[in-house]
Design a protein around this motif. Sequence first.
Motif, mmCIF file in Angstrom:
data_model
loop_
_atom_site.group_PDB
_atom_site.id
_atom_site.type_symbol
_atom_site.label_atom_id
_atom_site.label_comp_id
_atom_site.label_asym_id
_atom_site.label_seq_id
_atom_site.Cartn_x
_atom_site.Cartn_y
_atom_site.Cartn_z
ATOM 1 N N ASN A 20 0.883 -1.207 0.037
ATOM 2 C CA ASN A 20 -0.029 -0.003 0.066
ATOM 3 C C ASN A 20 0.821 1.242 0.064
ATOM 4 O OD1 ASN A 20 -2.332 -1.457 0.144
ATOM 5 N ND2 ASN A 20 -2.548 -1.332 2.188
ATOM 6 N N ALA A 21 1.963 1.213 0.680
ATOM 7 C CA ALA A 21 2.780 2.278 0.794
ATOM 8 C C ALA A 21 3.539 2.746 -0.457
ATOM 9 C CB ALA A 21 3.857 2.106 1.976
ATOM 10 N N ALA A 22 4.087 1.607 -1.209
ATOM 11 C CA ALA A 22 4.709 1.625 -2.550
ATOM 12 C C ALA A 22 3.665 2.091 -3.435
ATOM 13 C CB ALA A 22 5.031 0.092 -2.844
ATOM 14 N N GLU A 23 2.476 1.711 -3.429
ATOM 15 C CA GLU A 23 1.326 2.489 -4.485
ATOM 16 C C GLU A 23 1.247 3.781 -4.161
ATOM 17 O OE1 GLU A 23 -3.248 1.328 -5.955
ATOM 18 O OE2 GLU A 23 -2.366 0.589 -4.055
ATOM 19 N N ALA A 24 1.519 4.189 -3.018
ATOM 20 C CA ALA A 24 1.212 5.604 -2.437
ATOM 21 C C ALA A 24 2.431 6.423 -2.834
ATOM 22 C CB ALA A 24 0.864 5.820 -1.218
ATOM 23 N N GLY A 25 3.437 5.989 -3.108
ATOM 24 C CA GLY A 25 4.804 6.643 -3.553
ATOM 25 C C GLY A 25 5.960 6.437 -2.235
ATOM 26 N N GLU A 26 5.482 5.697 -1.323
ATOM 27 C CA GLU A 26 6.274 5.667 -0.079
ATOM 28 C C GLU A 26 7.351 4.381 -0.426
ATOM 29 O OE1 GLU A 26 3.298 7.543 3.231
ATOM 30 O OE2 GLU A 26 3.885 5.351 3.490
ATOM 31 N N LEU A 66 7.719 -13.459 -1.875
ATOM 32 C CA LEU A 66 7.243 -12.805 -2.946
ATOM 33 C C LEU A 66 6.407 -13.912 -3.672
ATOM 34 C CD1 LEU A 66 10.325 -10.764 -4.417
ATOM 35 C CD2 LEU A 66 8.224 -9.863 -3.310
ATOM 36 N N ARG A 67 6.783 -15.104 -3.783
ATOM 37 C CA ARG A 67 6.122 -16.031 -4.485
ATOM 38 C C ARG A 67 4.639 -16.312 -3.920
ATOM 39 N NH1 ARG A 67 7.934 -21.910 -3.168
ATOM 40 N NH2 ARG A 67 6.699 -21.189 -1.519
ATOM 41 N N ASN A 68 4.635 -16.210 -2.471
ATOM 42 C CA ASN A 68 3.197 -16.167 -2.038
ATOM 43 C C ASN A 68 2.383 -15.068 -2.064
ATOM 44 O OD1 ASN A 68 4.110 -18.823 -0.925
ATOM 45 N ND2 ASN A 68 5.015 -17.874 1.170
ATOM 46 N N ALA A 69 3.156 -13.823 -2.163
ATOM 47 C CA ALA A 69 2.334 -12.615 -2.413
ATOM 48 C C ALA A 69 1.729 -12.773 -4.087
ATOM 49 C CB ALA A 69 3.332 -11.342 -2.044
ATOM 50 N N SER A 70 2.475 -13.436 -4.719
ATOM 51 C CA SER A 70 2.040 -13.440 -6.202
ATOM 52 C C SER A 70 0.452 -13.764 -6.265
ATOM 53 C CB SER A 70 2.894 -14.113 -7.003
ATOM 54 O OG SER A 70 2.860 -15.473 -6.783
ATOM 55 N N SER A 71 0.037 -14.595 -5.246
ATOM 56 C CA SER A 71 -1.431 -15.058 -5.533
ATOM 57 C C SER A 71 -2.273 -14.089 -5.244
ATOM 58 C CB SER A 71 -1.522 -16.144 -4.595
ATOM 59 O OG SER A 71 -1.452 -15.858 -3.050
ATOM 60 N N LEU A 72 -1.825 -12.798 -4.717
ATOM 61 C CA LEU A 72 -2.712 -11.732 -4.292
ATOM 62 C C LEU A 72 -2.758 -10.763 -5.431
ATOM 63 C CD1 LEU A 72 -1.656 -11.330 -0.773
ATOM 64 C CD2 LEU A 72 -3.612 -12.621 -1.320
ATOM 65 N N ASP A 73 -3.936 -9.730 -5.369
ATOM 66 C CA ASP A 73 -4.018 -8.738 -6.505
ATOM 67 C C ASP A 73 -2.911 -7.558 -6.328
ATOM 68 O OD1 ASP A 73 -5.987 -10.489 -7.095
ATOM 69 O OD2 ASP A 73 -7.727 -9.206 -6.113
ATOM 70 N N ASN A 120 0.109 -7.165 -7.219
ATOM 71 C CA ASN A 120 1.125 -6.758 -8.521
ATOM 72 C C ASN A 120 2.232 -6.133 -7.721
ATOM 73 O OD1 ASN A 120 2.361 -6.928 -10.730
ATOM 74 N ND2 ASN A 120 1.256 -5.415 -11.598
ATOM 75 N N ILE A 121 2.811 -6.865 -6.678
ATOM 76 C CA ILE A 121 3.777 -6.306 -5.802
ATOM 77 C C ILE A 121 5.064 -6.224 -6.820
ATOM 78 C CG2 ILE A 121 4.791 -8.392 -4.752
ATOM 79 C CD1 ILE A 121 4.684 -6.825 -2.298
ATOM 80 N N GLU A 122 5.499 -7.108 -7.692
ATOM 81 C CA GLU A 122 6.706 -6.922 -8.394
ATOM 82 C C GLU A 122 6.912 -5.587 -9.105
ATOM 83 O OE1 GLU A 122 4.535 -9.471 -8.496
ATOM 84 O OE2 GLU A 122 5.176 -11.198 -7.801
ATOM 85 N N GLN A 123 5.897 -5.024 -9.415
ATOM 86 C CA GLN A 123 6.205 -3.815 -10.200
ATOM 87 C C GLN A 123 6.911 -2.605 -9.121
ATOM 88 O OE1 GLN A 123 2.723 -1.602 -10.797
ATOM 89 N NE2 GLN A 123 1.305 -2.723 -9.194
ATOM 90 N N TYR A 124 6.890 -3.023 -7.837
ATOM 91 C CA TYR A 124 7.294 -1.823 -7.048
ATOM 92 C C TYR A 124 8.788 -2.310 -6.483
ATOM 93 C CZ TYR A 124 2.551 -0.764 -6.831
ATOM 94 O OH TYR A 124 1.348 0.063 -7.008
ATOM 95 N N LEU A 125 9.323 -3.684 -6.975
ATOM 96 C CA LEU A 125 10.650 -4.138 -6.371
ATOM 97 C C LEU A 125 11.766 -3.121 -6.923
ATOM 98 C CD1 LEU A 125 10.113 -7.954 -6.847
ATOM 99 C CD2 LEU A 125 10.294 -6.344 -4.644
ATOM 100 N N THR A 163 -8.116 -12.337 -2.205
ATOM 101 C CA THR A 163 -7.051 -11.919 -2.947
ATOM 102 C C THR A 163 -6.633 -10.624 -2.856
ATOM 103 O OG1 THR A 163 -9.075 -11.610 -4.308
ATOM 104 C CG2 THR A 163 -8.099 -13.732 -4.676
ATOM 105 N N ARG A 164 -7.479 -9.739 -2.113
ATOM 106 C CA ARG A 164 -7.098 -8.486 -1.896
ATOM 107 C C ARG A 164 -6.322 -8.121 -0.489
ATOM 108 N NH1 ARG A 164 -12.422 -5.046 -1.347
ATOM 109 N NH2 ARG A 164 -12.678 -6.882 0.025
ATOM 110 N N GLY A 165 -6.024 -9.304 0.283
ATOM 111 C CA GLY A 165 -5.233 -9.342 1.356
ATOM 112 C C GLY A 165 -5.891 -9.376 2.554
#
Length: 565
Positions: free
Chosen positions: A52-58, A73-80, A82-87, A229-231
Amino acid sequence: MVEQTTQLTKRPTRIAGFDAMSQGGLPRGGITLLQGDAGAGKTIFALQVLANAAEAGENGLFLAFEERSADVLRNASSLDWNIEQYLERHLFMIDARPSGEVEVSGQFDIGGLLAVLSAMADKVDLSWVVLDGIDQLVALGGDLQRVDTELLRLRDWLRGRDITVLMTAKESPDIGYQSGYLDRLRFELSTIVTLSSQHDGHRFSRRLRIAKYRGSAHVADEVPLLIGTRGVVLPYSSPPVDPVPASSERVSTGVERLDTLLGGGYFRGSATLITGAPGTSKSSLAAAFAAAAAARGDKVLYISFDEAASQIQRNMRSIGIELGPHLESGRLVIAERRSWQSLAEAHFLEIVELLDSEQPDCLVVDPLSALSKAGGECRSYNLIERLMDKFKARGITCVVTSLIEPEVGTDESSAAQVSTIADTWLALNYQIHDGERNRSMSVVKSRGTAHSNQVRELVLSSDGIHLADVYAFGSEVLMGTARLDHEHAVARERELAQQRQAQRRRQLQQQLRDLRTRTSELEEELEGETALLAADQHQDRRLRDEIRDSRQGTDRAGDRREHKQ
């Protein structure tokens, strides 16, 4: 010299509900302990905060002390998320697991950890740091005094930095080495969030509680926690919303006679509860309301826990209620749900999502009591109370049904605790008389409306739902065949009375005719006698005239004789 204190400021987690519970989030420049047993959702909670912080630019840093960062990260990939885009842009992952070759030295030292944090803080503007599985690092050894010392070092490092640290630690009575260290952490830290899990019957449920938050007001209640799926979602944690102003507008119940009994129908924006045993026509009354609402142009959401939409259409068609045209027009939406498929909290969340997506004017939930089959927090009353609060806050006119099982001794008050919240309560029942079962309805209450306290027979037919007039016989209210038999007996008695009256009328008419005949005969006789009397009188006058004339002639003859003499 007393050190000047600074006002506590918070950084939002952007997790739905949690920021409302914590009144703003977690402390800036502070440490929060996120503790809980295995599977309670600690890592997902922490990772969701960073996403959530990364989506807000933090910017956020995740140090994994228990799992490999790749596994996280693999476990988080099942959620909505798209955390890889912030890595490597807003989110940084470091595998900090102790090597298997490390031996316990008896000294707990976070010097290396602080070095990593300092290097990252110099490189990027960190807002969040997650230490996932800090108990694994603490377990390497050290006495409790050492734990205190190292925590002070971490707090000193945070002083003056606008960084929020979130530590996760397992809490399990089966792992004895953790107990002393966790107790120390709980004592030293100002903010503690506890996650727990338990089996509720055959269901696995999770809960969250803010166990400690020094210097801040917060909700200390334990609330259900869902992971989808949203966490992480906290369905019951949103603050209450003031309801819309009460409306005086009436909307039809779908049953003409019931509209009359309630002074024109239900109030718009009100809540109506319909209770009864199986087969007492709860669903029929609910469908009648839905059809009437859609017919006048309202948007209706019908949530069914018992039947599929096709079954509802077929069954209602048999009593003259056509739902098909309203489904085709989109004014009626039937959402099918199965109570046993989800926890009660999940049902609550999905119903609220349906309200958000459909924006209905009117709502039917049939039956709301089905949620008692779903495991979870406060299976019926708490969920129902919160749902009704949602409905009223949005000004939705809702009709909910609730099942009462008389065979198991469930009475109205215990089966329908929602009755304290409902504005109108219709109680359906069976009246058994002479081996016959008939449906009945009574208005238990209807706030703001004058209504009858009498029990009325409810009749289903091919042309709709009807409420029969109250048919009282002595101290009883007759229904069904008993009413029909008594009505027939009364009708037969009236028919016999009419027949007797007709016979008496015919007798009187005959007597009248006889009198008129006799009167006519007497009148004829009277006329005859009158004529005879008139003839006699005429004859008498003629004779008198003859006598008079005779006398007058004699007198004149005498006068002539005397004159001759």
